[in-house]
Design a protein around this motif. Structure first.
Motif, PDB file in Angstrom:
ATOM      1  N   PRO A  24      -4.897 -37.662 -10.944  1.00 37.76           N
ATOM      2  CA  PRO A  24      -5.699 -38.829 -10.344  1.00 37.76           C
ATOM      3  C   PRO A  24      -5.546 -39.848  -9.162  1.00 37.76           C
ATOM      4  O   PRO A  24      -6.211 -39.705  -8.459  1.00 37.76           O
ATOM      5  CB  PRO A  24      -7.671 -38.876 -11.135  1.00 37.76           C
ATOM      6  CG  PRO A  24      -6.444 -39.460 -12.739  1.00 37.76           C
ATOM      7  CD  PRO A  24      -5.980 -38.145 -12.659  1.00 37.76           C
ATOM      8  N   TYR A  62      -8.449 -36.474  -7.683  1.00 37.21           N
ATOM      9  CA  TYR A  62      -9.601 -37.707  -8.384  1.00 37.21           C
ATOM     10  C   TYR A  62     -10.408 -37.094  -7.364  1.00 37.21           C
ATOM     11  O   TYR A  62     -11.420 -36.869  -7.856  1.00 37.21           O
ATOM     12  CB  TYR A  62      -8.774 -38.986  -7.473  1.00 37.21           C
ATOM     13  CG  TYR A  62     -10.058 -40.087  -6.925  1.00 37.21           C
ATOM     14  CD1 TYR A  62     -10.297 -40.851  -8.314  1.00 37.21           C
ATOM     15  CD2 TYR A  62     -10.427 -39.913  -5.921  1.00 37.21           C
ATOM     16  CE1 TYR A  62     -10.769 -41.803  -8.165  1.00 37.21           C
ATOM     17  CE2 TYR A  62     -11.275 -40.943  -5.610  1.00 37.21           C
ATOM     18  CZ  TYR A  62     -11.931 -42.009  -7.055  1.00 37.21           C
ATOM     19  OH  TYR A  62     -12.734 -43.019  -6.571  1.00 37.21           O
ATOM     20  N   THR A  63     -10.970 -36.991  -7.014  1.00 35.00           N
ATOM     21  CA  THR A  63     -12.323 -35.790  -5.759  1.00 35.00           C
ATOM     22  C   THR A  63     -12.475 -35.004  -6.794  1.00 35.00           C
ATOM     23  O   THR A  63     -14.732 -35.208  -7.277  1.00 35.00           O
ATOM     24  CB  THR A  63     -11.829 -35.106  -4.622  1.00 35.00           C
ATOM     25  OG1 THR A  63     -11.610 -35.996  -3.733  1.00 35.00           O
ATOM     26  CG2 THR A  63     -13.423 -35.194  -3.766  1.00 35.00           C
ATOM     27  N   GLN A 104     -14.531 -37.290  -9.750  1.00 33.24           N
ATOM     28  CA  GLN A 104     -15.444 -37.492 -10.011  1.00 33.24           C
ATOM     29  C   GLN A 104     -16.463 -36.871  -9.760  1.00 33.24           C
ATOM     30  O   GLN A 104     -18.119 -36.865 -10.517  1.00 33.24           O
ATOM     31  CB  GLN A 104     -15.444 -38.347  -7.854  1.00 33.24           C
ATOM     32  CG  GLN A 104     -14.472 -39.256  -8.465  1.00 33.24           C
ATOM     33  CD  GLN A 104     -15.324 -40.873  -8.857  1.00 33.24           C
ATOM     34  OE1 GLN A 104     -16.408 -40.437  -9.280  1.00 33.24           O
ATOM     35  NE2 GLN A 104     -14.624 -41.953  -8.377  1.00 33.24           N
ATOM     36  N   GLN A 105     -16.846 -35.482  -9.514  1.00 34.30           N
ATOM     37  CA  GLN A 105     -17.117 -34.815  -8.965  1.00 34.30           C
ATOM     38  C   GLN A 105     -17.687 -33.898 -10.449  1.00 34.30           C
ATOM     39  O   GLN A 105     -19.026 -33.579 -10.894  1.00 34.30           O
ATOM     40  CB  GLN A 105     -16.992 -33.285  -7.973  1.00 34.30           C
ATOM     41  CG  GLN A 105     -17.052 -33.606  -6.881  1.00 34.30           C
ATOM     42  CD  GLN A 105     -18.030 -33.996  -6.209  1.00 34.30           C
ATOM     43  OE1 GLN A 105     -19.217 -33.273  -6.309  1.00 34.30           O
ATOM     44  NE2 GLN A 105     -18.566 -34.809  -5.047  1.00 34.30           N
ATOM     45  N   ARG A 139     -19.874 -36.418 -12.117  1.00 33.31           N
ATOM     46  CA  ARG A 139     -21.051 -36.451 -11.509  1.00 33.31           C
ATOM     47  C   ARG A 139     -21.979 -34.988 -12.714  1.00 33.31           C
ATOM     48  O   ARG A 139     -23.594 -35.404 -12.783  1.00 33.31           O
ATOM     49  CB  ARG A 139     -21.298 -35.691 -10.202  1.00 33.31           C
ATOM     50  CG  ARG A 139     -22.354 -35.573 -10.087  1.00 33.31           C
ATOM     51  CD  ARG A 139     -22.089 -35.766  -7.646  1.00 33.31           C
ATOM     52  NE  ARG A 139     -23.038 -35.757  -7.185  1.00 33.31           N
ATOM     53  CZ  ARG A 139     -23.740 -35.189  -6.500  1.00 33.31           C
ATOM     54  NH1 ARG A 139     -22.573 -34.372  -5.123  1.00 33.31           N
ATOM     55  NH2 ARG A 139     -24.669 -34.818  -5.818  1.00 33.31           N
ATOM     56  N   PHE A 170     -16.669 -41.985  -2.938  1.00 29.50           N
ATOM     57  CA  PHE A 170     -15.607 -41.899  -3.353  1.00 29.50           C
ATOM     58  C   PHE A 170     -14.395 -42.694  -3.350  1.00 29.50           C
ATOM     59  O   PHE A 170     -13.146 -42.876  -3.862  1.00 29.50           O
ATOM     60  CB  PHE A 170     -15.099 -40.299  -3.563  1.00 29.50           C
ATOM     61  CG  PHE A 170     -16.611 -39.670  -4.188  1.00 29.50           C
ATOM     62  CD1 PHE A 170     -17.156 -39.716  -5.656  1.00 29.50           C
ATOM     63  CD2 PHE A 170     -17.333 -38.917  -2.946  1.00 29.50           C
ATOM     64  CE1 PHE A 170     -18.185 -38.957  -6.132  1.00 29.50           C
ATOM     65  CE2 PHE A 170     -18.605 -38.052  -3.444  1.00 29.50           C
ATOM     66  CZ  PHE A 170     -18.606 -38.311  -5.410  1.00 29.50           C
ATOM     67  N   ARG A 206     -15.632 -48.346  -6.955  1.00 29.98           N
ATOM     68  CA  ARG A 206     -15.439 -47.539  -7.840  1.00 29.98           C
ATOM     69  C   ARG A 206     -14.521 -46.749  -7.976  1.00 29.98           C
ATOM     70  O   ARG A 206     -14.544 -45.684  -9.019  1.00 29.98           O
ATOM     71  CB  ARG A 206     -16.564 -46.500  -6.650  1.00 29.98           C
ATOM     72  CG  ARG A 206     -16.670 -45.287  -7.776  1.00 29.98           C
ATOM     73  CD  ARG A 206     -17.717 -44.250  -6.666  1.00 29.98           C
ATOM     74  NE  ARG A 206     -18.303 -43.664  -7.552  1.00 29.98           N
ATOM     75  CZ  ARG A 206     -19.642 -42.583  -6.786  1.00 29.98           C
ATOM     76  NH1 ARG A 206     -20.149 -42.978  -5.981  1.00 29.98           N
ATOM     77  NH2 ARG A 206     -19.524 -41.182  -7.626  1.00 29.98           N
ATOM     78  N   ARG A 207     -12.982 -46.547  -7.375  1.00 33.45           N
ATOM     79  CA  ARG A 207     -12.439 -45.685  -7.902  1.00 33.45           C
ATOM     80  C   ARG A 207     -11.473 -46.591  -8.413  1.00 33.45           C
ATOM     81  O   ARG A 207     -11.177 -46.109  -9.702  1.00 33.45           O
ATOM     82  CB  ARG A 207     -11.415 -45.923  -6.639  1.00 33.45           C
ATOM     83  CG  ARG A 207      -9.934 -44.738  -6.687  1.00 33.45           C
ATOM     84  CD  ARG A 207      -8.929 -45.334  -5.367  1.00 33.45           C
ATOM     85  NE  ARG A 207      -7.634 -44.698  -5.998  1.00 33.45           N
ATOM     86  CZ  ARG A 207      -7.267 -43.635  -6.126  1.00 33.45           C
ATOM     87  NH1 ARG A 207      -8.444 -42.288  -5.851  1.00 33.45           N
ATOM     88  NH2 ARG A 207      -6.257 -42.991  -6.152  1.00 33.45           N
ATOM     89  N   PHE A 253     -13.358 -46.303 -11.530  1.00 34.44           N
ATOM     90  CA  PHE A 253     -13.207 -44.756 -12.606  1.00 34.44           C
ATOM     91  C   PHE A 253     -11.987 -44.684 -13.413  1.00 34.44           C
ATOM     92  O   PHE A 253     -11.683 -43.759 -14.406  1.00 34.44           O
ATOM     93  CB  PHE A 253     -12.728 -43.406 -11.447  1.00 34.44           C
ATOM     94  CG  PHE A 253     -12.700 -41.939 -11.991  1.00 34.44           C
ATOM     95  CD1 PHE A 253     -14.380 -41.486 -12.313  1.00 34.44           C
ATOM     96  CD2 PHE A 253     -11.695 -41.743 -11.544  1.00 34.44           C
ATOM     97  CE1 PHE A 253     -13.483 -39.894 -12.656  1.00 34.44           C
ATOM     98  CE2 PHE A 253     -11.339 -40.470 -12.352  1.00 34.44           C
ATOM     99  CZ  PHE A 253     -12.680 -39.634 -12.603  1.00 34.44           C
ATOM    100  N   TRP A 299     -10.237 -43.614 -16.723  1.00 41.56           N
ATOM    101  CA  TRP A 299      -9.656 -42.432 -16.771  1.00 41.56           C
ATOM    102  C   TRP A 299      -8.351 -42.538 -17.878  1.00 41.56           C
ATOM    103  O   TRP A 299      -8.475 -41.678 -19.194  1.00 41.56           O
ATOM    104  CB  TRP A 299      -8.950 -42.106 -15.430  1.00 41.56           C
ATOM    105  CG  TRP A 299      -8.269 -40.959 -15.223  1.00 41.56           C
ATOM    106  CD1 TRP A 299      -6.656 -40.796 -15.951  1.00 41.56           C
ATOM    107  CD2 TRP A 299      -8.902 -39.138 -15.939  1.00 41.56           C
ATOM    108  NE1 TRP A 299      -5.534 -39.951 -16.244  1.00 41.56           N
ATOM    109  CE2 TRP A 299      -7.193 -38.660 -16.017  1.00 41.56           C
ATOM    110  CE3 TRP A 299      -9.376 -38.081 -15.810  1.00 41.56           C
ATOM    111  CZ2 TRP A 299      -6.349 -37.717 -15.715  1.00 41.56           C
ATOM    112  CZ3 TRP A 299      -9.041 -36.557 -15.559  1.00 41.56           C
ATOM    113  CH2 TRP A 299      -7.713 -36.709 -16.193  1.00 41.56           C
TER     114      TRP A 299
END
Length: 344
Positions: free
Chosen positions: A165, A172-173, A176-177, A180, A322, A327-328, A331, A335
């Motif tokens: 990521p 990374y995207t 994140q999904q 979710r 995102f 937020r990054r 995350f 991670w």
């Protein structure tokens, strides 16, 4: 007077594409899209517009994003699978609108402000080596992948791969999904960490490792690349997860500072045209977005096969969250904590 009128009528019939064909217009496309996969579309474009001098660069998502922001002269057209980064650059004003008939008719869910367009519909897949079935039941869902990572940890140690990521925008995207949609996502991350997962920056690197036997299982690969590769590597099995399958769209826009905007508009219109999408559906595994296009690779056919478990990543302002630095950071902190939690 008659000669003047005739000349004006001739000029009125000359289109921008015709003018470019006469003058030989350069066109620079910066893309995070493997040329080998998209070659049928590029070849068709060059046949239709032989006087447009297309230069196509295939780079990583993060490198494409850097070029968009920092390099001048800017590229004419930008293509990337890192959807949040594409949306962020458009939101910063680095795109110009495409005011054409195909752009106005493009599905609303696959564009934003007639400035950036999702033109593919690519499932995210798991890939495993065929001989994995000799040792365990191959994973068909995120839950069964988690289960085999825990029950066969030692056998799979060092033989699992997924995106990094930090080194890949699309990786990374996708994570994140996942977070979710799946309440067990972090359990899966921990299980991968316990199996000493190898993190790669591209799907191709994962496919290379799967092919030479370094890896037995790959998680969250781009389905288009995996399907294209598997045609010539029958020892690899491409599995669309049956519990839920993320779908990402390549997003394309014309750079605000495009040196050759007329050529860029011609390229974008071809990309979004029925003819261009038909090539994607019939000759590439990139999957056409248009509902009336037929072929083995279309969004509708994928929906028919997978049903309600498809989860397309929407093109809307929500993507901007995102790339928010806080937020990054949050995350990535989790991670790093989870990916090592069960490691020796």
């Amino acid at each position: 007077m008659k000669i003047w009128v005739a000349a004006m009528l001739i000029l009125a019939c000359v289109t921008p594409a015709t003018l470019m064909a006469q003058s030989g217009m350069p066109l620079n496309v910066e893309a995070a899209l493997d040329r080998q996969v998209v070659a049928p579309l590029l070849d068709a474009f060059e046949r239709v517009y032989p006087e447009i001098d297309l230069t196509y660069h295939d780079k990583s998502t993060l490198e494409v994003d850097r070029i968009v922001r920092d390099e001048r002269p800017a590229p004419d057209v930008v293509i990337s699978s890192a959807m949040p980064w594409q949306m962020a650059r458009v939101n910063e004003g680095l795109a110009q609108p495409l005011n054409s008939g195909v752009a106005q008719k493009w599905p609303e869910w696959a564009k934003w402000r007639d400035e950036v367009f999702g033109f593919t519909f690519e499932p995210i897949v798991t890939v495993y080596r065929l001989n994995l079935a000799k040792h365990m039941m191959p994973p068909t869902t995120h839950a069964t992948l988690n289960a085999i990572l825990r029950s066969h940890r030692e056998l799979l140690r060092g033989r699992v791969t997924t995106y990094s990521p930090s080194g890949s925008g699309i990786g990374y995207t996708l994570f994140q999904q996942d977070a979710r949609y799946s309440p067990r996502f972090w359990d899966l991350v921990a299980a991968m960490g316990a199996a000493d997962v190898s993190l790669e920056n591209s799907t191709q690197a994962m496919l290379n490792g799967l092919t030479d036997g370094t890896y037995w299982v790959g998680y969250n690969l781009l389905g288009s690349y995996a399907m294209h590769w598997a045609r010539n590597h029958p020892d690899l099995i491409v599995q669309i997860p049956q519990d839920y399958a993320l779908v990402m769209m390549r997003m394309a826009f014309i750079h605000r500072d495009a040196p050759h905007p007329a050529a860029a508009r011609v390229f974008m219109n071809f990309l979004l045209s029925f003819e261009g999408q038909k090539i994607l559906a019939g000759s590439t595994p990139l999957f056409s977005v248009l509902p009336d296009v037929t072929g083995p690779y279309t969004a509708q056919r994928l929906r028919d096969q997978v049903g309600d478990s498809l989860y397309p990543i929407p093109i809307n302002a929500g993507l901007l969250a995102f790339v928010d630095p806080m937020r990054r950071a949050a995350f990535m902190n989790r991670w790093n904590r989870e990916i090592q939690i069960l490691s020796p």
